[in-house]
Design an enzyme around this catalytic site. Structure first.
Site, short mmCIF file in Angstrom:
data_model
loop_
_atom_site.label_atom_id
_atom_site.label_comp_id
_atom_site.label_asym_id
_atom_site.label_seq_id
_atom_site.Cartn_x
_atom_site.Cartn_y
_atom_site.Cartn_z
N MET A 37 -13.35 -89.25 -56.21
CA MET A 37 -14.29 -87.87 -55.81
C MET A 37 -13.13 -87.00 -56.39
O MET A 37 -12.20 -87.02 -56.41
CB MET A 37 -14.12 -87.67 -54.56
CG MET A 37 -13.41 -86.27 -53.91
SD MET A 37 -12.88 -86.40 -51.93
CE MET A 37 -14.36 -86.43 -50.96
N ASP A 39 -14.30 -82.30 -56.89
CA ASP A 39 -14.99 -80.74 -56.40
C ASP A 39 -15.99 -81.01 -55.16
O ASP A 39 -16.38 -82.22 -54.93
CB ASP A 39 -15.65 -80.42 -57.64
CG ASP A 39 -15.14 -79.93 -58.94
OD1 ASP A 39 -14.15 -80.41 -59.03
OD2 ASP A 39 -15.54 -79.20 -59.65
N GLN A 55 -18.03 -84.13 -55.75
CA GLN A 55 -18.49 -85.22 -57.01
C GLN A 55 -18.36 -86.39 -57.07
O GLN A 55 -17.00 -86.85 -56.66
CB GLN A 55 -17.39 -84.27 -58.15
CG GLN A 55 -17.65 -83.07 -58.73
CD GLN A 55 -19.52 -83.16 -59.42
OE1 GLN A 55 -19.30 -82.84 -60.54
NE2 GLN A 55 -20.37 -83.46 -58.56
N PHE A 98 -22.98 -82.27 -62.19
CA PHE A 98 -22.06 -81.56 -61.66
C PHE A 98 -22.16 -80.97 -60.62
O PHE A 98 -22.70 -80.93 -60.12
CB PHE A 98 -21.66 -81.16 -63.09
CG PHE A 98 -20.81 -81.85 -63.81
CD1 PHE A 98 -21.03 -83.18 -64.70
CD2 PHE A 98 -19.89 -80.57 -64.61
CE1 PHE A 98 -19.84 -83.90 -65.70
CE2 PHE A 98 -19.08 -81.58 -66.48
CZ PHE A 98 -19.60 -83.01 -66.16
N ARG A 164 -21.51 -73.76 -65.32
CA ARG A 164 -21.70 -74.53 -64.62
C ARG A 164 -20.99 -74.02 -62.99
O ARG A 164 -20.85 -73.44 -62.73
CB ARG A 164 -20.94 -75.90 -64.66
CG ARG A 164 -19.31 -75.79 -64.81
CD ARG A 164 -18.48 -76.41 -65.91
NE ARG A 164 -17.08 -76.42 -66.39
CZ ARG A 164 -17.06 -76.29 -66.93
NH1 ARG A 164 -17.99 -76.23 -68.38
NH2 ARG A 164 -16.05 -76.18 -67.77
N TRP A 304 -6.03 -81.51 -61.53
CA TRP A 304 -6.03 -82.78 -62.43
C TRP A 304 -4.63 -83.59 -63.60
O TRP A 304 -5.17 -84.64 -63.78
CB TRP A 304 -6.63 -81.68 -63.36
CG TRP A 304 -8.26 -81.99 -63.50
CD1 TRP A 304 -8.71 -80.21 -63.30
CD2 TRP A 304 -9.19 -82.22 -63.30
NE1 TRP A 304 -10.48 -80.85 -62.41
CE2 TRP A 304 -10.51 -81.52 -62.52
CE3 TRP A 304 -9.12 -83.92 -63.51
CZ2 TRP A 304 -11.94 -82.41 -62.95
CZ3 TRP A 304 -10.68 -84.33 -63.05
CH2 TRP A 304 -11.93 -83.76 -62.81
#
Length: 491
Positions: A37, A39, A55, A98, A164, A304
């Site tokens: 998983m 966002d 996500q 996305f 995006r 990240w």
């Protein structure tokens, strides 16, 4: 419509999710059914329930082709797992479904708006466009007219490949829909674009709400725009951010740009920028407005930089924060856990007027799933220099929460938490000077700690990689302090 990839994902997650026991997960934080998983997406109210998508790569605990996972809740605390909502199965989203958002249409259908990716990332052929899908809260069909916003809608100088994360909402006064999306402009840094639609399907470009000009990072991801308490707020997740004292850190960050908004001319006037979270794991937040008018935020509780690391043996990767109620105080964002958490608190343990010298354990104050508030004040005539709470602690492990009144900082330090990798393990937050007094509210849920400072003036969110057997809590100071502690287990 070809549903093969979605059917495969649903079958796989159902089979693999059943193999993960509830004790292997956090109790009340959202995790993927199986796999990866990142966002949160589509955080919305639909038919009286709170829906959250995310996500999702169900086939691995590492990032992969993006799907949308799906859960729903009546109260933000207890979540029901639903089948995956979307898979990358069209030419315009072949490289990934996305991030995006959701809104309830006037006709009662649920509209999902997302970024479809075509062509490999970082190549001249990559195109990111905005697409929609329509459903009933469980099953969704992609719109035959997709994509609904493309490069043809963009002003000159905007990127076709860095475009995006649309956030959609309905304006009840104007009886139309708006959406903001992130973009990279010709100077190589981020911007937020505003679009308008009468029906959610046919869109037109309105304006550029704000842009970085290389001041606040590069690409601005996951924008969210709203007004509350008379304040306009634009929340962004900048990439390649540079640290600015303790207010921002290097890398992927989250900022709240606050100011005023002229809704007729669509002009956002930024007055200040501040960090949203000062912890080690927080990115890509999204908000909704509840029927009773509260603005609620949820985010990916991960960074990240550390996202390829997980608790030992975990069959899932990534979780969301506890949803938070937002407000503004003197122009600054205030965040606190949703009030619904109160009804799940049990087994109160309260210690009032405890005089702490050096180190101390308190009766009944242990655990890894809890809601605990600690109030500290200095002893008369003696100012201490350091106060520490050790959590997830035993002889081998500990995460430290360190308050230094002389510096007016709170630090979270997970150096000894069991995290075995050479990346940032501690971070500081600036706090208001109150002469050595401070209130710290700690919400723990097996693999995470969220620290709410001075009733939400700052928040620090961090994952914990410590074995759950380490459940000790220890208090320490270099000079005498007075302490009140109120702790609840979460049922």
């Amino acid at each position: 419509m070809n549903q093969t990839k979605l059917t495969e994902a649903r079958n796989y997650e159902k089979e693999q999710g059943a193999k993960i026991s509830e004790k292997e997960r956090p109790l009340f934080h959202v995790t993927p059914t199986a796999g990866w998983m990142n966002d949160p997406n589509g955080f919305s109210v639909y038919k009286g329930e709170y829906h959250l998508f995310y996500q999702y790569h169900p086939y691995d605990i590492n990032w992969g082709p993006m799907h949308w996972g799906h859960v729903k809740s009546a109260d933000f605390i207890k979540w029901e797992r639903l089948p995956a909502a979307m898979a990358p199965d069209r030419e315009y989203d072949a490289q990934g479904v996305f991030s995006g958002s959701a809104a309830e249409l006037e006709d009662g259908r649920h509209l999902l708006m997302y970024t479809g990716v075509q062509g490999k990332d970082s190549t001249p052929q990559c195109r990111q466009t905005q697409c929609v899908a329509i459903g009933d809260g469980v099953n969704y069909e992609k719109y035959e007219g997709n994509p609904v916003i493309t490069g043809k809608h963009l002003p000159q100088g905007c990127s076709l490949s860095d475009f995006r994360d649309p956030k959609i909402w309905r304006d009840e006064k104007k009886k139309c829909y708006y959406a903001v999306a992130g973009n990279r402009t010709s100077d190589g840094s981020g911007a937020v674009l505003l679009f308008q639609s009468a029906d959610g399907f046919s869109w037109e470009y309105v304006t550029m709400l704000d842009r970085s000009r290389n001041e606040y990072g590069r690409m601005w991801e996951c924008p969210d725009f709203f007004e509350t308490d008379g304040q306009a707020a634009l929340i962004i997740s900048p990439q390649e951010m540079r640290a600015k004292g303790l207010e921002f850190h290097n890398g992927n960050d989250v900022a709240c740009l606050t100011g005023s908004y002229d809704s007729e001319k669509h002009i956002f006037t930024r007055k200040q920028a501040a960090a949203v979270d000062y912890g080690l794991d927080f990115y890509a937040p999204q908000t909704l407005e509840t029927p009773d008018g509260r603005r609620i935020l949820i985010a990916w509780m991960q960074s990240w930089e550390s996202s390829r690391f997980h608790p030992d043996g975990a069959k899932w990767a990534g979780m969301c924060t506890l949803p938070r109620e937002l407000s503004f105080k003197e122009g600054r964002l205030i965040q606190n856990p949703v009030r619904e958490l109160f009804k799940y608190r049990i087994n109160p343990v309260i210690h009032k007027g405890v005089r702490l010298e050096k180190t101390m354990r308190l009766s009944g104050i242990t655990g890894r799933i809890l809601d605990m508030t600690v109030d500290i004040r200095p002893d008369a005539g003696r100012m201490y220099q350091k106060f520490v709470i050790y959590i997830a602690e035993n002889k081998e492990y500990a995460t430290r929460l360190i308050y230094r009144p002389g510096k007016n900082t709170v630090c979270i330090d997970r150096t000894d938490s069991g995290f075995r990798y050479h990346i940032v393990s501690k971070r500081e937050a600036p706090v208001r000077d109150q002469g050595g007094s401070i209130r710290l509210r700690l919400v723990l849920d097996r693999f995470s700690a969220e620290i709410f400072i001075n009733d939400g003036e700052q928040v620090m969110s961090s994952c914990l990689y410590t074995p759950v057997e380490a459940d000790g809590i220890l208090f320490e100071t270099d000079e005498a302090v007075w302490m009140d502690v109120e702790k609840y287990d979460i049922c």
